[in-house]
Design a protein around this motif. Structure first.
Motif, PDB file in Angstrom:
ATOM      1  N   ARG A   2       0.825  -1.080  -0.130  1.00  0.00           N
ATOM      2  CA  ARG A   2       0.186   0.175   0.102  1.00  0.00           C
ATOM      3  C   ARG A   2       1.029   1.373  -0.056  1.00  0.00           C
ATOM      4  O   ARG A   2       1.792   1.451   0.682  1.00  0.00           O
ATOM      5  CB  ARG A   2      -0.835   0.044   1.213  1.00  0.00           C
ATOM      6  N   LEU A   4       0.629   5.414   0.130  1.00  0.00           N
ATOM      7  CA  LEU A   4      -0.283   6.817   0.234  1.00  0.00           C
ATOM      8  C   LEU A   4       0.670   7.936  -0.307  1.00  0.00           C
ATOM      9  O   LEU A   4       1.849   8.045   0.129  1.00  0.00           O
ATOM     10  CB  LEU A   4      -0.731   7.044   1.672  1.00  0.00           C
ATOM     11  N   ASP A  37       3.471  -9.849   0.325  1.00  0.00           N
ATOM     12  CA  ASP A  37       3.848  -9.057  -0.712  1.00  0.00           C
ATOM     13  C   ASP A  37       5.284  -9.757  -0.948  1.00  0.00           C
ATOM     14  O   ASP A  37       5.987 -10.156  -0.229  1.00  0.00           O
ATOM     15  CB  ASP A  37       3.993  -7.596  -0.059  1.00  0.00           C
ATOM     16  N   LEU A  81      -0.346   1.417   7.821  1.00  0.00           N
ATOM     17  CA  LEU A  81      -1.142   1.449   6.332  1.00  0.00           C
ATOM     18  C   LEU A  81      -1.955   0.087   6.568  1.00  0.00           C
ATOM     19  O   LEU A  81      -3.065   0.022   5.805  1.00  0.00           O
ATOM     20  CB  LEU A  81      -0.427   1.482   5.206  1.00  0.00           C
ATOM     21  N   TYR A  82      -1.349  -0.832   7.280  1.00  0.00           N
ATOM     22  CA  TYR A  82      -2.060  -2.251   7.459  1.00  0.00           C
ATOM     23  C   TYR A  82      -2.957  -2.333   8.682  1.00  0.00           C
ATOM     24  O   TYR A  82      -3.177  -3.323   9.178  1.00  0.00           O
ATOM     25  CB  TYR A  82      -1.089  -3.252   7.167  1.00  0.00           C
ATOM     26  N   MET A 142      -4.416   6.904  -2.458  1.00  0.00           N
ATOM     27  CA  MET A 142      -4.097   5.846  -1.750  1.00  0.00           C
ATOM     28  C   MET A 142      -3.987   4.807  -2.805  1.00  0.00           C
ATOM     29  O   MET A 142      -4.957   4.649  -3.814  1.00  0.00           O
ATOM     30  CB  MET A 142      -4.877   5.059  -0.667  1.00  0.00           C
ATOM     31  N   ASP A 144      -3.151   0.459  -3.864  1.00  0.00           N
ATOM     32  CA  ASP A 144      -3.015  -0.902  -3.162  1.00  0.00           C
ATOM     33  C   ASP A 144      -2.616  -1.733  -4.403  1.00  0.00           C
ATOM     34  O   ASP A 144      -3.222  -1.750  -5.195  1.00  0.00           O
ATOM     35  CB  ASP A 144      -4.363  -1.401  -2.705  1.00  0.00           C
ATOM     36  N   SER A 145      -1.466  -2.426  -4.248  1.00  0.00           N
ATOM     37  CA  SER A 145      -0.910  -3.064  -5.313  1.00  0.00           C
ATOM     38  C   SER A 145      -1.813  -4.431  -5.645  1.00  0.00           C
ATOM     39  O   SER A 145      -2.048  -4.816  -6.842  1.00  0.00           O
ATOM     40  CB  SER A 145       0.316  -3.705  -5.157  1.00  0.00           C
ATOM     41  N   LYS A 146      -2.693  -4.765  -4.590  1.00  0.00           N
ATOM     42  CA  LYS A 146      -3.598  -5.661  -4.940  1.00  0.00           C
ATOM     43  C   LYS A 146      -4.888  -5.347  -5.944  1.00  0.00           C
ATOM     44  O   LYS A 146      -5.651  -6.126  -6.590  1.00  0.00           O
ATOM     45  CB  LYS A 146      -4.443  -6.269  -3.677  1.00  0.00           C
ATOM     46  N   GLU A 147      -5.195  -4.034  -5.994  1.00  0.00           N
ATOM     47  CA  GLU A 147      -6.228  -3.334  -6.905  1.00  0.00           C
ATOM     48  C   GLU A 147      -5.676  -2.712  -8.374  1.00  0.00           C
ATOM     49  O   GLU A 147      -6.458  -2.348  -8.794  1.00  0.00           O
ATOM     50  CB  GLU A 147      -6.979  -2.148  -6.166  1.00  0.00           C
TER      51      GLU A 147
END
Length: 148
Positions: A2, A4, A37, A81-82, A142, A144-147
Motif C-alpha cells: 500500500r 499513500l 507481498d 497502513l495495514y 491511496m 493498493d497493489s492488489k487493486e
C-alpha cells in the motif's frame, strides 16, 4: 503493498532531530508492506507512481507525471497502513509484513523508483520519524497493489 501518495512542494523526514531525507517538488510516498507481498508488486507499483498524472500542466489540469516535472520522491516506510480496525479500539497490525520481509522490499522499491532517474530520499526503516510536508492541492491518493 500500500502506498499513500501526497503531492508536495517540499517534504522531509527527521530522526533524532536530524534531517535524514528531504525533497522539493514531487511525492511523499508512505509505503506499507503486507503479508504475502514480494518483489512482484514492486515494478507495478513503481510504474503506477512514476507515470501517474497528478501534477498540473500550463492549463492547470492534472496532466503531468513525476517524470514530466523532474520531481523527487521521499519514501517513508509505514506499516500502520495495514491497521485493522474491525474489532475494538486498538488497531491490529497482523496484516503487515514482519520487518525481516518488509525492509528489503522497501529498499527494492526505492531502487525501482531511482531506476527511472528520479532523486529518491527516505527515512530510516523502523525508526521513530517525524515527517514534515507541504501538501499541494491538497492531493492525496491511496494505491493498493492488489487493486492495480
Amino acid at each position: 503493498m500500500r502506498a499513500l501518495l501526497q503531492r508536495v512542494s517540499q517534504a522531509s523526514v527527521t530522526v533524532d532531530e536530524q534531517i535524514i531525507g528531504q525533497i522539493g517538488r514531487g511525492l511523499l510516498v508512505l509505503l506499507g508492506v503486507g503479508q504475502g507481498d514480494s518483489e512482484v508488486q514492486i515494478k507495478t507499483l513503481a510504474d503506477k507512481i512514476v507515470y501517474l498524472r497528478i501534477f498540473e500542466d500550463d492549463a492547470g489540469k492534472m496532466n503531468r507525471s513525476l517524470l514530466d516535472i523532474s520531481g523527487e520522491v521521499l519514501v517513508v516506510s509505514q506499516f500502520t497502513l495495514y491497521a485493522d480496525m474491525r474489532r475494538g479500539r486498538r488497531p491490529s497490525f497482523t496484516d503487515a509484513a514482519p520487518p525481516t520481509t518488509a525492509e528489503p522490499l522497501v529498499e527494492q522499491f526505492k531502487n525501482a523508483l531511482a531506476s527511472y532517474g528520479l532523486t529518491v530520499a527516505s527515512g530510516i526503516f523502523g525508526a521513530s520519524m517525524s515527517v514534515d510536508l507541504r501538501n499541494e492541492g491538497p492531493v492525496t491518493i491511496m494505491l493498493d497493489s492488489k487493486e492495480l
